[in-house]
Scaffold this active site. Structure first.
Site, PDB file in Angstrom:
ATOM      1  N   ARG A  89      88.699   1.572  -3.360  1.00 54.34           N
ATOM      2  CA  ARG A  89      87.624   0.616  -3.627  1.00 54.34           C
ATOM      3  C   ARG A  89      86.342   1.074  -2.932  1.00 54.34           C
ATOM      4  O   ARG A  89      85.236   0.832  -3.400  1.00 54.34           O
ATOM      5  CB  ARG A  89      88.021  -0.780  -3.129  1.00 54.34           C
ATOM      6  CG  ARG A  89      89.198  -1.390  -3.897  1.00 54.34           C
ATOM      7  CD  ARG A  89      89.533  -2.766  -3.388  1.00 54.34           C
ATOM      8  NE  ARG A  89      90.625  -3.398  -4.133  1.00 54.34           N
ATOM      9  CZ  ARG A  89      91.909  -3.309  -3.795  1.00 54.34           C
ATOM     10  NH1 ARG A  89      92.280  -2.625  -2.736  1.00 54.34           N
ATOM     11  NH2 ARG A  89      92.840  -3.898  -4.526  1.00 54.34           N
ATOM     12  N   ASP A 149      95.064 -10.771  -3.337  1.00 51.12           N
ATOM     13  CA  ASP A 149      96.090 -10.043  -2.572  1.00 51.12           C
ATOM     14  C   ASP A 149      97.254 -10.978  -2.218  1.00 51.12           C
ATOM     15  O   ASP A 149      98.410 -10.552  -2.210  1.00 51.12           O
ATOM     16  CB  ASP A 149      95.473  -9.451  -1.298  1.00 51.12           C
ATOM     17  CG  ASP A 149      94.369  -8.449  -1.622  1.00 51.12           C
ATOM     18  OD1 ASP A 149      94.449  -7.813  -2.683  1.00 51.12           O
ATOM     19  OD2 ASP A 149      93.415  -8.321  -0.821  1.00 51.12           O
TER      20      ASP A 149
END
Ligand code: APR
Length: 313
Positions: A89, A149
């Site tokens: 990311r 997440d």
């Protein structure tokens, strides 16, 4: 009249808009993209499901026209490039920082009071950028990563335990990165029973490891980053704000001494209501968890420094 704008009508933005609309989280949703026609097309496609799904929220799509976003209560930023297989990311920072900065300036011009939800990656750093560059109050800026997440964490726990994911409680704190997130297995429960009593140490370790690379696993399979779970995770966070539900969800927010950190946006459990971040919930971390959190914050801070090098903050 309640109004939500979603910037970026790509995979995540359009999915998020679709979930929010099916749940009627606002009277009106505006989808905006820089690519000619894409937001208009996706908005029309979604609107043509209204008779089938029986919702009353209106959605319209626009090409880079910020006047249409005026007076939004909440704005979700998904614009930017997604990762490709093999990328982290963090690799996206150079491109996405400039996009997120210019998009936020435009949003605030037409919706100066809006609550801003940041999804573009690297998300913690993009959240820090919005807070710093636009000098916004901490309660108004929410980074979406921990909710996603945590949902992935529950998915892997549900597979290991062979039980429904909805009956599992658990959350992930720290940075929203493959090596920075901290799935808090010690706090995870199945109907109130600690999962540590139900799974072997090896099985617990595997759940944690799989959760941490949950996004990368999908990127490898899909050739781009995922969208169903990110879109739905964002919608659940938005729901708590728009309906003033006061749910506790892990989000990336500005810390001012909580969890031993300052001048950083990173994932912690927060109460989300109509004012945005209404409270930071401080769990009692043990020594190992505290050390992991400090290490995660150090990595996020390193990434934030790139913003100063780029002179965007
Ligand atoms: N203004 C508006 N829209 C923009 C801009 C801009 N300045 N720059 C890019 N976009 C749009 C693109 O045209 C594209 O339609 O953002 C959209 C991004 O969509 P996708 O490429 O499908 O990416 P997506 O998978 O949705 O991911 C978006 O969310 O999860 C994160 O890492 C991911 O940073 C990425 C972001």
């Amino acid at each position: 009249m309640s109004k939500i704008t979603v910037i970026g009508a790509g995979n995540v933005g359009a999915t998020c808009a679709d979930v929010m609309i099916s749940r009627e989280l606002a009277d009106e949703v505006v989808l905006l993209d820089i690519k000619e026609g894409i937001a208009e097309g996706k908005a029309m496609d979604i609107m043509q499901t209204a008779a089938l799904r029986e919702f009353n929220t209106r959605i319209c799509g626009v090409t880079n026209d910020y006047t249409a976003t005026a007076n939004s209560d909440l704005v979700v930023i998904t614009s930017g490039i997604p990762r490709k297989p093999g990328m982290t990311r963090e690799d996206l920072i150079g491109t996405n920082a400039n996009i997120v900065k210019s998009v936020t300036d435009n949003i605030l011009q037409y919706s100066p009071e809006a609550i801003i939800v940041v999804i573009s990656n690297p998300m913690d750093t993009m959240t820090h950028l919005v807070l710093k560059a636009c000098k916004l109050q901490a309660n108004r800026v929410i980074g979406m990563g921990g909710a996603l997440d945590s949902s992935r964490f529950k998915y892997y726990l549900s597979k290991a335990l062979n039980v429904p994911a909805s009956e599992i409680n658990g959350f992930v704190i720290g940075g929203h990165g493959d090596t920075t997130m901290i799935p808090l297995i010690r706090f995870a429960t199945y109907n109130g029973i600690p999962v540590s009593e139900l799974l072997s140490k090896e099985a617990q370790d595997k759940v944690v490891a799989d959760t941490m690379v949950g996004g990368a696993t999908l990127t490898k399979l899909l050739g781009t980053s995922a969208w169903y779970a990110p879109g739905a995770a964002c919608a659940s966070l938005v729901e708590s704000v728009m309906r003033d539900q006061k749910r506790v969800l892990p989000c990336s927010v500005a810390l001012n001494g909580e969890y031993g950190q300052k001048d950083i946006a990173i994932g912690v459990p927060v109460v989300l209501g109509k004012s945005g971040v209404e409270k930071i919930v401080e769990y009692k971390l043990d020594g190992t968890e505290q050390a992991a959190f400090a290490k995660s914050a150090e990595a996020v801070r390193g990434m934030n420094n790139v913003l100063s090098d780029m002179k965007v903050i």
